[in-house]
Design a protein around this motif. Structure first.
Motif, PDB file in Angstrom:
ATOM      1  N   ALA A 245       0.836  -1.195   0.000  1.00  0.00           N
ATOM      2  CA  ALA A 245       0.000   0.000   0.000  1.00  0.00           C
ATOM      3  C   ALA A 245       0.871   1.245   0.000  1.00  0.00           C
ATOM      4  N   THR A 246       0.363   2.320  -0.582  1.00  0.00           N
ATOM      5  CA  THR A 246       1.055   3.602  -0.591  1.00  0.00           C
ATOM      6  C   THR A 246       0.096   4.710  -0.194  1.00  0.00           C
ATOM      7  N   ILE A 247       0.671   5.784   0.311  1.00  0.00           N
ATOM      8  CA  ILE A 247      -0.107   6.984   0.596  1.00  0.00           C
ATOM      9  C   ILE A 247       0.770   8.197   0.306  1.00  0.00           C
ATOM     10  N   THR A 248       0.238   9.150  -0.441  1.00  0.00           N
ATOM     11  CA  THR A 248       0.971  10.354  -0.778  1.00  0.00           C
ATOM     12  C   THR A 248       0.749  11.415   0.283  1.00  0.00           C
ATOM     13  N   SER A 249       1.509  12.502   0.168  1.00  0.00           N
ATOM     14  CA  SER A 249       1.344  13.611   1.100  1.00  0.00           C
ATOM     15  C   SER A 249      -0.046  14.215   1.004  1.00  0.00           C
TER      16      SER A 249
END
Length: 114
Positions: A49-53
Motif C-alpha cells: 500500500a502507498t499513501i501520498t502527502s
C-alpha cells in the motif's frame, strides 16, 4: 538522517486484525510518499500500500478491502490497519519513504496461523 521504526506485528489467527505502525524521525519533506511492503519467506518483497502527502492511497489487489493505510502527520507515523487476515499475509512488513532519499525500516513480523 531519517529513521523508520515499525511496530505492531505479532501472531494472529486467520480472520483476525492487527495495526502496524511506522514511526518516522529526522528531517522529512512534507511532499512525500510512504508505503508498506512485505516479504514472505522465499518470495520477493512486494508493495502492499502507498499513501501520498495529499492522502491518495493505493493497494495491491490481494489486500484491497481488507487493509487500510493511513498516517498521522502530527505524529510522523504511518499505519496499516489489517483486517480479515489470511495465512498468505504472513510476512515481514516494512515501511518506506521516498524523500530525501529512499529509506526503509527494519520490519515487523506478522504471522497469521491457527
Amino acid at each position: 538522517q531519517v529513521q523508520l521504526v515499525e511496530s505492531g506485528g505479532g501472531l494472529v489467527q486467520p480472520g483476525g486484525s492487527l495495526r502496524l505502525s511506522c514511526a518516522a524521525s529526522g528531517s522529512i519533506p512534507s511532499i512525500n510518499t510512504m508505503a508498506w511492503y512485505r516479504q514472505a519467506p522465499g518470495k520477493q518483497r512486494e508493495l502492499v500500500a502507498t499513501i501520498t502527502s495529499g492522502g491518495r492511497k493505493n493497494y495491491v489487489d490481494s489486500v484491497m478491502g481488507r487493509f487500510t493505510i493511513s498516517k498521522d502527520n502530527a505524529k510522523n507515523t504511518l499505519y496499516l490497519h489489517m483486517n480479515s487476515l489470511k495465512p498468505e499475509d504472513t510476512a515481514v512488513y516494512y515501511c518506506k519513504l521516498d524523500f530525501p532519499s529512499v529509506s526503509w525500516g527494519q520490519g515487523t513480523q506478522v504471522t497469521v496461523s491457527s
